[in-house]
Scaffold this motif. Structure first.
Motif, PDB file in Angstrom:
ATOM      1  N   LEU A 233       8.518   1.590  -9.227  1.00 22.21           N
ATOM      2  CA  LEU A 233       7.954   1.198  -7.935  1.00 22.21           C
ATOM      3  C   LEU A 233       6.937   0.075  -8.061  1.00 22.21           C
ATOM      4  CD1 LEU A 233       7.414   4.497  -5.906  1.00 22.21           C
ATOM      5  CD2 LEU A 233       8.977   2.616  -5.378  1.00 22.21           C
ATOM      6  N   ALA A 234       6.258  -0.008  -9.190  1.00 20.91           N
ATOM      7  CA  ALA A 234       5.221  -1.030  -9.354  1.00 20.91           C
ATOM      8  C   ALA A 234       5.802  -2.435  -9.435  1.00 20.91           C
ATOM      9  CB  ALA A 234       4.386  -0.738 -10.604  1.00 20.91           C
ATOM     10  N   GLY A 296       3.395  -0.628  -6.062  1.00 23.75           N
ATOM     11  CA  GLY A 296       4.158  -1.816  -5.727  1.00 23.75           C
ATOM     12  C   GLY A 296       3.730  -2.551  -4.482  1.00 23.75           C
ATOM     13  N   PHE A 297       2.624  -2.133  -3.867  1.00 24.02           N
ATOM     14  CA  PHE A 297       2.162  -2.842  -2.682  1.00 24.02           C
ATOM     15  C   PHE A 297       1.487  -4.165  -3.037  1.00 24.02           C
ATOM     16  CE2 PHE A 297       2.259   1.458  -0.709  1.00 24.02           C
ATOM     17  CZ  PHE A 297       3.148   1.150   0.312  1.00 24.02           C
ATOM     18  N   GLY A 298       0.958  -4.245  -4.250  1.00 25.41           N
ATOM     19  CA  GLY A 298       0.362  -5.493  -4.703  1.00 25.41           C
ATOM     20  C   GLY A 298      -1.086  -5.655  -4.330  1.00 25.41           C
ATOM     21  N   MET A 303      -1.137  -2.391   1.408  1.00 28.27           N
ATOM     22  CA  MET A 303      -0.980  -0.937   1.457  1.00 28.27           C
ATOM     23  C   MET A 303      -1.625  -0.375   2.724  1.00 28.27           C
ATOM     24  SD  MET A 303      -1.773   1.983  -1.437  1.00 28.27           S
ATOM     25  CE  MET A 303      -3.560   1.849  -1.419  1.00 28.27           C
ATOM     26  N   ARG A 304      -2.791  -0.897   3.088  1.00 29.06           N
ATOM     27  CA  ARG A 304      -3.471  -0.412   4.289  1.00 29.06           C
ATOM     28  C   ARG A 304      -2.629  -0.666   5.539  1.00 29.06           C
ATOM     29  NH1 ARG A 304      -8.115  -2.482   3.314  1.00 29.06           N
ATOM     30  NH2 ARG A 304      -7.905  -4.388   4.537  1.00 29.06           N
ATOM     31  N   GLN A 305      -1.972  -1.802   5.592  1.00 24.45           N
ATOM     32  CA  GLN A 305      -1.115  -2.113   6.738  1.00 24.45           C
ATOM     33  C   GLN A 305       0.043  -1.124   6.847  1.00 24.45           C
ATOM     34  OE1 GLN A 305      -0.083  -6.160   5.773  1.00 24.45           O
ATOM     35  NE2 GLN A 305      -1.840  -7.027   6.876  1.00 24.45           N
ATOM     36  N   HIS A 306       0.663  -0.796   5.721  1.00 21.98           N
ATOM     37  CA  HIS A 306       1.801   0.124   5.756  1.00 21.98           C
ATOM     38  C   HIS A 306       1.347   1.567   6.014  1.00 21.98           C
ATOM     39  CE1 HIS A 306       4.871  -2.777   4.930  1.00 21.98           C
ATOM     40  NE2 HIS A 306       4.269  -3.207   3.836  1.00 21.98           N
ATOM     41  N   PHE A 307       0.183   1.946   5.513  1.00 20.58           N
ATOM     42  CA  PHE A 307      -0.339   3.278   5.838  1.00 20.58           C
ATOM     43  C   PHE A 307      -0.602   3.394   7.340  1.00 20.58           C
ATOM     44  CE2 PHE A 307      -0.448   4.693   1.636  1.00 20.58           C
ATOM     45  CZ  PHE A 307      -1.034   5.945   1.542  1.00 20.58           C
TER      46      PHE A 307
END
Length: 333
Positions: A233-234, A296-298, A303-307
């Motif tokens: 995933l990373a 893998g969000f980078g 990541m905050r946007q997808h959460f």
């Protein structure tokens, strides 16, 4: 790490009345009725609530013995309604009244498969979105026109009411309800013990065809790609890179992926990354940027946007809320 047995168990009411499906009853019992505290799953108190203590008949010569009356719904943290063998079976008036009162108290209610018809009889789905088995959507629309029937999803919620598609989608909904209450790791542990998929998003299509042997071969290739992506995933994955691993063109890969999984490659990948991030936030004290990198969000911003899109919260708030609710501390440091 074993869950604390001193924690107050979540109280689950399985609503029982004549005609409920044995399969759905079994799913509810398997998810919430098995003690897995030795594997880190929090304790549950599952009760079979009915109008009285008489055995509830089910198809196939089976019966369900209630251990609580409908009055126990006042104590329940969650009410779960199984599907029906005859989806147009009128539910007893005391059952419908108990559901209405539970809803008025703000208790979350979940209906598996044809259980949506019971909620609709109680008037709880009027003006709401709901889902049921794909072969029953026309019946739900016809008999309950005030319900907004969603034609293609595994499960969904509108307010504090959850409905699911048929059969296996009921498992997905039950695991999702565990996930949002007790975290991704608890849901994954239950899924492993049930030998079922730990995570399918509610927006996936519920009806997927495999019409030819070629389609089955493609499904095998795609399954291998999904396994690879989950194990890495990373790494930065694109439709093109995943397609190359499957030996397909990007366009063909995207088409076959959606046909076999009910969602697009990128939507699937993001959902898996969110689920993996949830576990790291629950079980470790890794800094937020490190969690983003490992899944893998980078970046923390991505990541905050997808959460926000998937969970309506931020990674930091998710971690804080999980630890306050469970009283847990990180396992890995």
């Amino acid at each position: 790490m074993a869950a604390s047995t001193t924690a107050t168990p979540q109280r689950i009411a399985l609503l029982a009345f004549p005609g409920v499906r044995a399969f759905d009853v079994s799913v509810i019992n398997e998810v919430w009725g098995v003690d897995r505290t030795d594997r880190g799953v929090p304790p549950f108190e599952l009760r079979r609530a009915a109008a009285d203590h008489a055995p509830v008949p089910m198809r196939g010569g089976l019966s369900l013995t209630p251990d609580r009356t409908l009055a126990w719904l006042r104590r329940a943290d969650l009410v779960v309604v199984p599907g029906l063998d005859d989806h147009l079976t009128p539910a007893p008036s005391p059952v419908l009244d108990a559901l209405r009162h539970a809803h008025d108290r703000g208790t979350p209610i979940a209906a598996l498969c044809g259980g949506a018809f019971t909620l609709a009889q109680a008037g709880l789905l009027d003006g709401r979105r709901a889902i049921t088995h794909w072969s029953l959507t026309h019946l739900l629309r016809e008999h309950h026109p005030r319900v907004t029937v969603v034609p293609d999803a595994l499960f969904l919620h509108d307010g504090n009411i959850w409905t699911s598609a048929g059969t296996a989608a009921g498992i997905d909904l039950c695991l999702h309800l565990v996930r949002i209450t007790h975290g991704a790791e608890a849901a994954a542990t239950i899924a492993r013990s049930m030998v079922t998929a730990p995570f399918r998003t509610g927006t996936q299509a519920q009806f997927i065809e495999h019409p030819t042997p070629r389609a089955d071969r493609d499904a095998d290739a795609l399954a291998a790609v999904r396994d690879y992506a989950l194990a890495h995933l990373a790494e930065p994955h694109t439709v093109a890179s995943l397609a190359a691993r499957a030996g397909m063109s990007p366009r063909s890969f995207a088409r076959h992926f959606q046909a076999t999984s009910g969602t697009t490659p990128l939507h699937w990948l993001i959902a898996q990354r969110v689920a993996a991030a949830q576990k790291l936030l629950e079980l470790t004290d890794h800094p937020i940027p490190e969690v983003a990198r490992r899944t893998g969000f980078g970046s923390e911003v991505t990541m905050r946007q997808h959460f926000a899109g998937h969970l309506a919260t931020s990674p930091r708030d998710y971690r804080t809320a999980f630890r306050q609710q469970t009283g847990s501390s990180p396992i890995a440091r």
